[in-house]
Motif scaffolding. Structure first.
Motif, PDB file in Angstrom:
ATOM      1  N   ALA A 183     -36.552 -66.241 -32.515  1.00 58.28           N
ATOM      2  CA  ALA A 183     -37.594 -65.632 -33.359  1.00 58.28           C
ATOM      3  C   ALA A 183     -38.712 -66.630 -33.650  1.00 58.28           C
ATOM      4  CB  ALA A 183     -36.973 -65.145 -34.667  1.00 58.28           C
ATOM      5  N   ALA A 184     -38.378 -67.918 -33.590  1.00 56.27           N
ATOM      6  CA  ALA A 184     -39.387 -68.947 -33.916  1.00 56.27           C
ATOM      7  C   ALA A 184     -40.366 -69.167 -32.760  1.00 56.27           C
ATOM      8  CB  ALA A 184     -38.698 -70.264 -34.258  1.00 56.27           C
ATOM      9  N   LEU A 185     -39.875 -69.011 -31.540  1.00 57.62           N
ATOM     10  CA  LEU A 185     -40.686 -69.396 -30.371  1.00 57.62           C
ATOM     11  C   LEU A 185     -42.045 -68.688 -30.256  1.00 57.62           C
ATOM     12  CD1 LEU A 185     -38.195 -70.109 -27.462  1.00 57.62           C
ATOM     13  CD2 LEU A 185     -39.685 -71.698 -28.679  1.00 57.62           C
ATOM     14  N   PRO A 186     -42.085 -67.344 -30.387  1.00 57.54           N
ATOM     15  CA  PRO A 186     -43.419 -66.707 -30.265  1.00 57.54           C
ATOM     16  C   PRO A 186     -44.424 -67.270 -31.264  1.00 57.54           C
ATOM     17  CG  PRO A 186     -41.671 -65.056 -30.403  1.00 57.54           C
ATOM     18  CD  PRO A 186     -41.030 -66.372 -30.663  1.00 57.54           C
ATOM     19  N   HIS A 187     -43.933 -67.573 -32.464  1.00 57.15           N
ATOM     20  CA  HIS A 187     -44.830 -68.137 -33.493  1.00 57.15           C
ATOM     21  C   HIS A 187     -45.268 -69.556 -33.106  1.00 57.15           C
ATOM     22  CE1 HIS A 187     -44.082 -64.732 -36.048  1.00 57.15           C
ATOM     23  NE2 HIS A 187     -42.772 -64.963 -36.058  1.00 57.15           N
ATOM     24  N   LEU A 188     -44.355 -70.285 -32.468  1.00 60.26           N
ATOM     25  CA  LEU A 188     -44.686 -71.654 -32.048  1.00 60.26           C
ATOM     26  C   LEU A 188     -45.862 -71.647 -31.069  1.00 60.26           C
ATOM     27  CD1 LEU A 188     -44.029 -74.734 -31.897  1.00 60.26           C
ATOM     28  CD2 LEU A 188     -42.449 -74.206 -30.050  1.00 60.26           C
ATOM     29  N   TRP A 189     -45.871 -70.666 -30.142  1.00 58.71           N
ATOM     30  CA  TRP A 189     -46.976 -70.606 -29.163  1.00 58.71           C
ATOM     31  C   TRP A 189     -48.311 -70.364 -29.868  1.00 58.71           C
ATOM     32  CZ3 TRP A 189     -44.438 -73.220 -26.275  1.00 58.71           C
ATOM     33  CH2 TRP A 189     -43.215 -72.870 -25.704  1.00 58.71           C
ATOM     34  N   TRP A 190     -48.273 -69.493 -30.898  1.00 55.94           N
ATOM     35  CA  TRP A 190     -49.503 -69.239 -31.658  1.00 55.94           C
ATOM     36  C   TRP A 190     -50.010 -70.545 -32.285  1.00 55.94           C
ATOM     37  CZ3 TRP A 190     -52.837 -65.249 -32.632  1.00 55.94           C
ATOM     38  CH2 TRP A 190     -52.485 -63.997 -32.151  1.00 55.94           C
ATOM     39  N   VAL A 191     -49.074 -71.251 -32.905  1.00 55.24           N
ATOM     40  CA  VAL A 191     -49.465 -72.495 -33.604  1.00 55.24           C
ATOM     41  C   VAL A 191     -49.982 -73.521 -32.589  1.00 55.24           C
ATOM     42  CG1 VAL A 191     -48.615 -74.456 -34.970  1.00 55.24           C
ATOM     43  CG2 VAL A 191     -47.892 -72.138 -35.541  1.00 55.24           C
ATOM     44  N   LEU A 192     -49.243 -73.689 -31.501  1.00 57.25           N
ATOM     45  CA  LEU A 192     -49.655 -74.676 -30.491  1.00 57.25           C
ATOM     46  C   LEU A 192     -50.991 -74.304 -29.855  1.00 57.25           C
ATOM     47  CD1 LEU A 192     -46.313 -75.584 -28.655  1.00 57.25           C
ATOM     48  CD2 LEU A 192     -47.720 -77.080 -30.086  1.00 57.25           C
ATOM     49  N   GLY A 193     -51.169 -73.006 -29.594  1.00 51.77           N
ATOM     50  CA  GLY A 193     -52.432 -72.533 -28.990  1.00 51.77           C
ATOM     51  C   GLY A 193     -53.611 -72.846 -29.887  1.00 51.77           C
ATOM     52  N   TYR A 194     -53.469 -72.483 -31.153  1.00 54.07           N
ATOM     53  CA  TYR A 194     -54.550 -72.755 -32.113  1.00 54.07           C
ATOM     54  C   TYR A 194     -54.770 -74.260 -32.267  1.00 54.07           C
ATOM     55  CZ  TYR A 194     -56.205 -68.354 -34.086  1.00 54.07           C
ATOM     56  OH  TYR A 194     -56.847 -67.155 -34.269  1.00 54.07           O
ATOM     57  N   ALA A 195     -53.664 -75.019 -32.328  1.00 59.03           N
ATOM     58  CA  ALA A 195     -53.786 -76.483 -32.503  1.00 59.03           C
ATOM     59  C   ALA A 195     -54.538 -77.089 -31.311  1.00 59.03           C
ATOM     60  CB  ALA A 195     -52.409 -77.112 -32.642  1.00 59.03           C
ATOM     61  N   ALA A 196     -54.178 -76.666 -30.093  1.00 58.49           N
ATOM     62  CA  ALA A 196     -54.825 -77.214 -28.895  1.00 58.49           C
ATOM     63  C   ALA A 196     -56.305 -76.850 -28.862  1.00 58.49           C
ATOM     64  CB  ALA A 196     -54.113 -76.703 -27.645  1.00 58.49           C
ATOM     65  N   ALA A 197     -56.593 -75.568 -29.126  1.00 57.61           N
ATOM     66  CA  ALA A 197     -58.001 -75.117 -29.078  1.00 57.61           C
ATOM     67  C   ALA A 197     -58.832 -75.837 -30.134  1.00 57.61           C
ATOM     68  CB  ALA A 197     -58.057 -73.609 -29.292  1.00 57.61           C
ATOM     69  N   THR A 198     -58.277 -75.959 -31.342  1.00 59.14           N
ATOM     70  CA  THR A 198     -59.022 -76.620 -32.427  1.00 59.14           C
ATOM     71  C   THR A 198     -59.214 -78.099 -32.116  1.00 59.14           C
ATOM     72  OG1 THR A 198     -57.813 -75.142 -33.899  1.00 59.14           O
ATOM     73  CG2 THR A 198     -59.170 -76.806 -34.942  1.00 59.14           C
TER      74      THR A 198
END
Lengths: 242, 243
Positions: free
Chosen positions: B213-228
């Motif tokens: 359940a954590a993994l999909p949320h992790l991608w969101w966080v990592l995606g935003y972190a990388a883009a920012t």
């Protein structure tokens, strides 16, 4: 040997020409002052020479290296003490000096040696462990110069080094700057006439980015027929208006 | 070497400000105490310690943005940055030097938060340790937002935007204080399009050991972190060149 050579150095900001085709030669070990009122282009000239901003036209060579093409090489042998005091306020005096040693990649032994040497040279012993942001303006300026000297620069830019200091602090800084004469090539900007006269081997008078006159303090006084640099400066600048 | 030296300076500058220490360690403890007291009197599932502590740990990280942005903005506005620009420091030294020291600070904030949650009844398990590790990408996201804001805003603007606006936005849109389903509609859609609620839900899932359940949320966080982070680096370089 020429340490700093300016060739038609120009900086334009939209319609404003901050520095206008400035050409000069500064000899190695010389203390050279750029003298002018506010907005004369002194700080902009220093910013270009210290590779902080690129010239719009022209070029300058520091120990033969072009500021347009070899800025990385130049940064290895120059240092700047900016107009406002440039220190890390949350660090102690010792930590500020140590920071600059680390940035220049000094070994622990060399760092300790440089801190000891500069502490002695600039009489910083009494404030060495005090937070830099809590020091008086005079001490902060002294620290700022020590931080510039730590890399053993061959060319040192001092931008208005005594601006805002009291008479005593100014006199003490003059002594420090005098002690550096001959060892380092110094380019100093100031709008204090007596400072330029007391410290510099040669000086250049700037107005609206243009070079009006360049000579020794005595040469400038002789050329204008005045008995002080202040009077000579006023005459040169006023005549340029006509 | 240069990066570590510069990072060390930034670490000291941040931790020597008593106000920063209050925000870092005092604020999460006060929130945990207050909301646990509310939970004791009027039980709300959202404020149970297993739900609350991951949320507070994430919310505490929003101050990383404020710390990073304030430090960079102050350096940019002072002659100190001019001095450093005339040294052999490279853009990578600057960016890493501002980013790296904040990661252990973020981790320390997480440790304090979960340690206090343990006192308040959170069960000690390996998942607590894993929750701390999963805080790192969240910390990176908040630090990147700080780099971005510090590169373009003045220190006064940083206080308003990162100190007030961002902390409030990241609180409201994170599902820490109220269930987003209670508001629903566009508000919920906006919240789930942003990374804050994903960071909180990821931490909540890790704390109970539900990693799928954590993994999909992790991608969101990592995606935003990388883009920012990429945007922050480009803006910082632009500012450096402009200088």
């Amino acid at each position: 040997m020429v340490a700093v050579k300016l060739e038609n150095l120009t900086k334009k900001y939209k319609d404003v020409v901050a520095v206008d085709r400035l050409s000069l030669d500064i000899e190695e070990g010389e203390l050279f002052a750029l003298l002018g009122v506010n907005g004369a282009g002194k700080t902009t000239a220093i910013k270009m020479l210290s590779c902080l901003t690129a010239p719009t036209e022209g070029d300058a060579f520091l120990l033969g290296k072009s500021i347009c093409r070899e800025s990385a090489d130049i940064k290895a042998f120059i240092a700047v003490s900016p107009q406002e005091t440039a220190i890390a306020p949350g660090l102690s005096v010792r930590e500020n000096l140590s920071l600059m040693c680390g940035i220049h990649g000094f070994s622990r032994e060399k760092k300790d040696e440089k801190i000891r040497e500069l502490t002695e040279q600039l009489s910083l012993e009494s404030v060495l462990d005090r937070r830099a942001g809590k020091l008086s303006g005079g001490w902060q300026r002294r620290l700022s110069i020590a931080m510039a000297l730590i890399s053993e620069p061959r060319i040192l830019f001092l931008d208005e080094p005594t601006l805002g200091l009291d008479v005593l602090a100014r006199s003490e800084l003059w002594d420090i700057i005098r002690a550096l004469k001959g060892k380092v090539t110094i380019l100093l900007t100031t709008h204090y006439m007596e400072e330029a006269e007391a410290l510099s081997d040669r000086l250049a008078i700037l107005k609206d980015g243009k070079l009006l006159m360049c000579d020794t303090p005595d040469g400038i006084k002789a050329a204008t027929g005045e008995d002080s640099i202040e009077k000579a400066f006023i005459r040169v600048v006023k005549e340029a208006k006509k | 070497m240069r990066t570590l030296t510069f990072g060390g300076r930034n670490f000291k500058e941040i931790l020597r400000d008593p106000l920063n220490l209050c925000f870092l360690f005092g604020f999460p403890i006060v929130l945990l105490l207050l909301l646990s007291a509310i939970q004791a009197n009027i039980p709300v599932s959202l404020f149970e310690i297993e739900q609350l502590s991951p949320g507070i740990a994430v919310f505490g990280l929003s101050f990383m943005t404020l710390f990073a942005a304030t430090l960079i903005a102050k350096d940019r506005q002072s002659s100190f940055m001019h001095r450093l620009y005339t040294t052999p420091m490279t853009p990578a030294d600057f960016i890493l030097g501002y980013t790296l020291p904040l990661l252990p600070i973020a981790l320390a904030e997480g440790v304090v938060c979960f340690a206090f949650a343990l006192i308040l009844g959170l069960k000690l398990s390996i998942n607590v340790l894993l929750s701390l590790i999963f805080l790192l990408p969240v910390a990176l996201l908040y630090i990147a937002i700080g780099l971005l804001c510090g590169s373009v805003l003045s220190d006064k603007q940083v206080g308003g935007i990162c100190g007030a606006l961002l902390t409030n936005l990241s609180a409201w849109l994170s599902g820490i204080w109220f269930d987003l389903d209670l508001v629903g509609g566009v508000f919920k859609k906006i919240a789930y399009a942003l990374p804050f609620v994903h960071a909180v839900e990821m931490e909540r899932a890790v704390l109970v050991g539900n990693f799928p359940a954590a993994l999909p949320h992790l991608w969101w966080v990592l995606g935003y972190a990388a883009a920012t982070l990429i945007a922050a680096i480009l803006l910082f370089l632009h500012q450096m060149k402009k200088q």
